[in-house]
Write a protein that holds these residues in place. Sequence first.
Motif, short mmCIF file in Angstrom:
data_model
loop_
_atom_site.label_atom_id
_atom_site.label_comp_id
_atom_site.label_asym_id
_atom_site.label_seq_id
_atom_site.Cartn_x
_atom_site.Cartn_y
_atom_site.Cartn_z
N VAL B 199 1.02 -1.14 0.05
CA VAL B 199 -0.19 -0.05 -0.17
C VAL B 199 0.78 1.15 0.63
O VAL B 199 0.64 2.10 -0.74
CB VAL B 199 -0.72 0.15 1.04
CG1 VAL B 199 -1.22 1.41 1.30
CG2 VAL B 199 -1.82 -0.59 0.82
N TYR B 249 -4.21 -7.35 -5.55
CA TYR B 249 -4.77 -6.71 -4.52
C TYR B 249 -5.00 -5.37 -5.16
O TYR B 249 -4.60 -4.56 -4.00
CB TYR B 249 -3.92 -7.10 -2.88
CG TYR B 249 -4.26 -6.44 -2.02
CD1 TYR B 249 -5.77 -6.77 -1.34
CD2 TYR B 249 -3.60 -6.20 -0.77
CE1 TYR B 249 -5.96 -6.28 -0.01
CE2 TYR B 249 -4.49 -5.74 0.62
CZ TYR B 249 -4.99 -5.58 1.20
OH TYR B 249 -6.01 -5.33 1.98
N ARG B 251 -7.37 -3.90 -4.92
CA ARG B 251 -8.49 -2.99 -4.78
C ARG B 251 -8.52 -2.21 -3.80
O ARG B 251 -8.51 -1.11 -2.67
CB ARG B 251 -9.65 -3.99 -3.87
CG ARG B 251 -9.74 -4.87 -2.90
CD ARG B 251 -11.04 -5.81 -2.47
NE ARG B 251 -10.38 -6.68 -1.26
CZ ARG B 251 -9.53 -7.35 -0.96
NH1 ARG B 251 -9.60 -8.12 -2.38
NH2 ARG B 251 -9.87 -8.36 -0.60
N VAL B 252 -6.50 -3.24 -3.45
CA VAL B 252 -6.25 -1.74 -1.71
C VAL B 252 -4.49 -0.81 -2.18
O VAL B 252 -4.32 -0.04 -2.76
CB VAL B 252 -6.48 -2.87 -0.97
CG1 VAL B 252 -5.81 -1.34 0.65
CG2 VAL B 252 -7.55 -2.67 0.04
N VAL B 253 -4.14 -1.80 -3.40
CA VAL B 253 -2.97 -1.45 -4.05
C VAL B 253 -2.72 -1.17 -5.24
O VAL B 253 -3.45 -1.55 -5.61
CB VAL B 253 -1.88 -2.63 -3.55
CG1 VAL B 253 -0.57 -2.69 -4.28
CG2 VAL B 253 -2.39 -3.47 -2.25
N SER B 254 -2.00 0.04 -5.00
CA SER B 254 -1.71 1.16 -6.15
C SER B 254 -0.85 0.83 -6.86
O SER B 254 0.36 0.12 -6.58
CB SER B 254 -1.76 2.46 -6.19
OG SER B 254 -0.93 3.13 -5.82
#
Lengths: 76, 363
Positions: B199, B249, B251-254
């Motif tokens: 994240v 992941y 939906r949380v990690v860009s």
Amino acid sequence: MCLAIPSKIVEIRDQMSVIDVDGVRREASLMLIEDARIGDYVIVHAGFAIQKIDATEALESLKLLRQAAALMNPAD
Amino acid sequence: MTVNGKPAYSRKELAAAFAARIRDAVRRPMRLMEVCGTHTVSIFRNGIRTLLPPEIALLSGPGCPVCVTAQQEIDAFIALARIEKVTVATFGDLMRVPGTLSTLRSEKADGRDIRMVYSALDALNIAAHNPDRRVVFIGVGFETTAPTIAASIVMAADRGINNFSVLAAHKLVPPVLAALMESGGVQIDGFLLPGHVSVIIGAQAYLPFVQQYGIPCVIAGFEAEDILNAILKLARQVANGGARLENAYKRVVSFEGNPRALALMHTVFEPVDAPWRGIGTIAASGLKIRKDFSRFDARKVFALDVPETGEPPGCACGDVLMGRKTPPQCALYKRICTPANPVGPCMVSSEGSCAAYYRYHGD
Ligand code: SF4
């Protein structure tokens, strides 16, 4: 020590917020994220919100993941 | 089974579906390392090991913050607690980690002022309310925690709280992954990368690593389905000779991480060579406080000089963290070392591989 469940911001005072995670309320600093608003969902680590997430989208993508698994091998 | 007219599947059935796909994808034995301690716990709690085909071995990696803290660092924390007027504030799970001669918990029992806190800001508040004490926060953890501690130092500077300092003992994930690949005797076919470290640093931070070592890597979330999905992706890559970075992941990690947190971290800290438990010193794998903030650097403020010591005799934590041994392969496991009476930090932390084995493996 990662808390995977998103927390909801229910109160904001300056850089501090009150967050709600599954009915439990605690404080979290907003110093590490931008433009936090009441009602936003955040990932919290060691007392700090570290990421804003779109809760609907997050739920949706988890649902999609689960659906994909279901399609792999229909149970009935 | 239907819910509101739509088919619904229990999580058990979903897991079984993933497991079947993973079995289909596997062509040869493979060793996959979950780097993050929270993944280790989720894998055990969800019984994921029992779902996987025998060809897949899961290894716990160096991603449990307490486990990788060197004995010498624990000794430094204890030395601090013994200085007059010092209040040590720490995350709770460090309390029971044995140093050479003592633990923070027994120091507290002996009357030293040691407080367990949930956040670096709690430590800052203790300092603000106790101007006659010198409050030192013990900074352990990875890239997820480091920005929170940087924030507390910046706040201390802004608010003029000068009786606050930090003993920084942070560790960085990409350098230890590279060290793992460089060290002999480690065979790893793919990495399950940590969710919340990512994240902060973003998927991009692993690109040089993946390019250099040509090894499959997948960033994973913490739900059972997240982990199974990531294992499936890894198994497919291994089968096809892939060596890519995948983000499972999203939906949380860009891709770029959290720029604000990274900027704050770089304002306060700079990379430094750091000691890892049982692994040794890894170049540029830790963080030290920059000169501009040295009045908040406990190492400078207290001129700490703690002798280097070895690890507890017989403890194989280092090998466990590097995936060279499983906990039962340690001679002390269960016989002498238990959660009630831990010899090494891998048995202390609930995220430690030894503690997880002990708790979930039964006999
Ligand atoms: S079982 Fe105990 S002594 Fe052995 S490696 Fe784990 S923590 Fe160290």
